[in-house]
Scaffold this motif. Structure first.
Motif, PDB file in Angstrom:
ATOM      1  N   PRO A 116       0.820  -1.222   0.000  1.00  0.00           N
ATOM      2  CA  PRO A 116       0.000   0.000   0.000  1.00  0.00           C
ATOM      3  C   PRO A 116       0.854   1.273   0.000  1.00  0.00           C
ATOM      4  N   GLN A 117       2.015   1.195   0.634  1.00  0.00           N
ATOM      5  CA  GLN A 117       2.932   2.336   0.674  1.00  0.00           C
ATOM      6  C   GLN A 117       3.392   2.691  -0.733  1.00  0.00           C
ATOM      7  N   ALA A 135       0.328   3.819  -2.857  1.00  0.00           N
ATOM      8  CA  ALA A 135      -0.077   5.196  -2.555  1.00  0.00           C
ATOM      9  C   ALA A 135       0.814   6.188  -3.290  1.00  0.00           C
ATOM     10  N   LEU A 181      -5.451  10.581  -2.957  1.00  0.00           N
ATOM     11  CA  LEU A 181      -4.841  10.339  -1.659  1.00  0.00           C
ATOM     12  C   LEU A 181      -5.492   9.111  -1.050  1.00  0.00           C
ATOM     13  N   LEU A 182      -4.678   8.151  -0.645  1.00  0.00           N
ATOM     14  CA  LEU A 182      -5.213   6.863  -0.211  1.00  0.00           C
ATOM     15  C   LEU A 182      -6.274   7.007   0.881  1.00  0.00           C
ATOM     16  N   ALA A 190      -3.297  -0.559   4.497  1.00  0.00           N
ATOM     17  CA  ALA A 190      -4.182   0.288   3.700  1.00  0.00           C
ATOM     18  C   ALA A 190      -5.332   0.821   4.544  1.00  0.00           C
ATOM     19  N   ALA A 192      -7.930   4.031   3.844  1.00  0.00           N
ATOM     20  CA  ALA A 192      -8.565   3.603   2.597  1.00  0.00           C
ATOM     21  C   ALA A 192      -9.764   2.708   2.873  1.00  0.00           C
TER      22      ALA A 192
END
Length: 375
Positions: free
Chosen positions: A142-143, A146, A159-160, A187, A192
């Protein structure tokens, strides 16, 4: 036993197969350690630390391979290492043979003993040497996703976690194992809206019990995947079949149903990938675009955080390395069923079913190889 730790030479691979603490532990058992000069620098470990722990540093990778009976690495050997590998030499590392035909044939030709981290398997079906890197890659997915959702990097510009009054991104995670669970947790923690899919209802029930409220569980099938990708901003591929190629859950034709700028992160790419259009990339050139969809398919994601990854990996591999060194690979594999499942190629024979099936090669029963081996 003489144990060698070469410097990783795969593109942007900064991890190392053994920490100075690991060297000290193996020395305590009476083994000799040969570490290539500079092998630990990318992970933050100086040559002097290895020497203080009892290792001898050698100037070249050829010196390490030439003298060692057992090689402890992180990633599979690459082409320039093939000629350095000796017959009967034990290689203890990640191999992912089912996604590397050239590598498979090279190791058959070298007649080495290839014991793969990723197929060492406990009776519970857990993969103890894959778990730490799966945890790292899952948390990174997820990093990285994003980051590549940002417009300057060709993403949708989302933006997540969103902001008050603006919906957060929709993250779809395919697979509810270690990678998928860690990806969903991170996440969700970033705010999210997360959907996690798996084919096991029991696993979905478990996930439903401890995941936060912004994580939904959905049964995985082609129809549900096709529907979910239409609204997903980030898709994380987290499917694993131990020692075998991952199935393609997202096919080429599905890309046209996704919104431009959607990001795909295929963590399964080192096992062939669960997204048909994914091919391995590097940290140097991590992404490519097909049908306006951003593909992030770095095959060694944990290599970007080598200090954390090296410590986590050594914590898991060291007890097995000690067994192999103390007993020899044959006796260690006779006594330890989990290690025995790690054997993939032995003396030019494929002994792991998933590898044999991937490349249509004859399969030799591992027990017959062990019965014929002498300690």
């Amino acid at each position: 036993m003489i144990i060698g730790v070469p410097k990783e030479i795969k593109n942007n691979e900064n991890r190392v197969g053994l920490t100075p603490a690991g060297v000290a532990e193996l020395r305590k058992h009476g083994h000799s350690l040969l570490v290539q000069a500079g092998a630990g620098e990318g992970s933050g470990f100086a040559d002097s630390e290895y020497e203080q722990a009892g290792a001898v540093t050698l100037p070249t990778i050829a010196d390490v391979y030439g003298q060692a009976e057992m090689i402890i690495k992180v990633k599979e050997p690459i082409a320039e290492e093939y000629p350095l590998i000796k017959e009967n030499q034990l290689l203890f590392t990640y191999f992912h043979f089912a996604s590397g035909e050239e590598l498979t044939h090279a190791m058959i030709e070298r007649k080495a003993i290839c014991l793969a981290y990723e197929t060492v398997e406990l009776p519970s079906r857990a993969l103890p040497l894959l778990i730490p890197m799966s945890e790292v890659a899952g948390r990174m997915a997820p990093q990285e996703g994003a980051k590549y959702l940002e417009k300057p990097l060709k993403g949708r510009g989302i933006l997540l976690g969103g902001v008050p009054g603006v919906k957060p991104a929709h993250v779809l995670v395919l697979g509810g194992g270690i990678v998928g669970t860690q990806a969903a947790k991170v996440a969700a923690g970033l705010g999210a809206q997360v959907t996690i899919m798996d084919i096991s209802l029991n696993r979905l029930r478990e996930l439903d019990d401890f995941m936060p409220k912004n994580v939904q569980t959905v049964y995985s099938n082609e129809y549900n995947i096709r529907e979910a990708i239409k609204t997903a901003d980030l898709v994380v591929g987290a499917v694993l079949i131990p020692g075998a190629k991952a199935p393609h859950l997202i096919t080429r034709d599905m890309l046209k149903t996704m919104r431009p700028g959607t990001v795909l992160v295929d963590v399964a790419v080192d096992q062939g990938g669960c997204i048909e259009t994914c091919k391995p990339t590097t940290h140097e050139n991590p992404t490519f675009i097909i049908d306006d969809v951003v593909h992030y398919c770095v095959a060694n994601m944990p290599g970007a955080v080598p200090y954390t990854s090296t410590l986590a990996l050594t914590n898991a591999t060291l007890p097995y390395a000690v067994q192999l060194a103390n007993l020899g690979w044959q006796e260690a594999c006779r006594r330890n069923a989990a290690l025995r499942l790690g054997l993939n190629v032995v003396h030019g024979e494929v002994v792991y079913k998933g590898v044999a099936e991937a490349w249509n090669l004859p399969l030799v029963e591992v027990d017959s190889v062990l019965e014929g081996a002498t300690v």
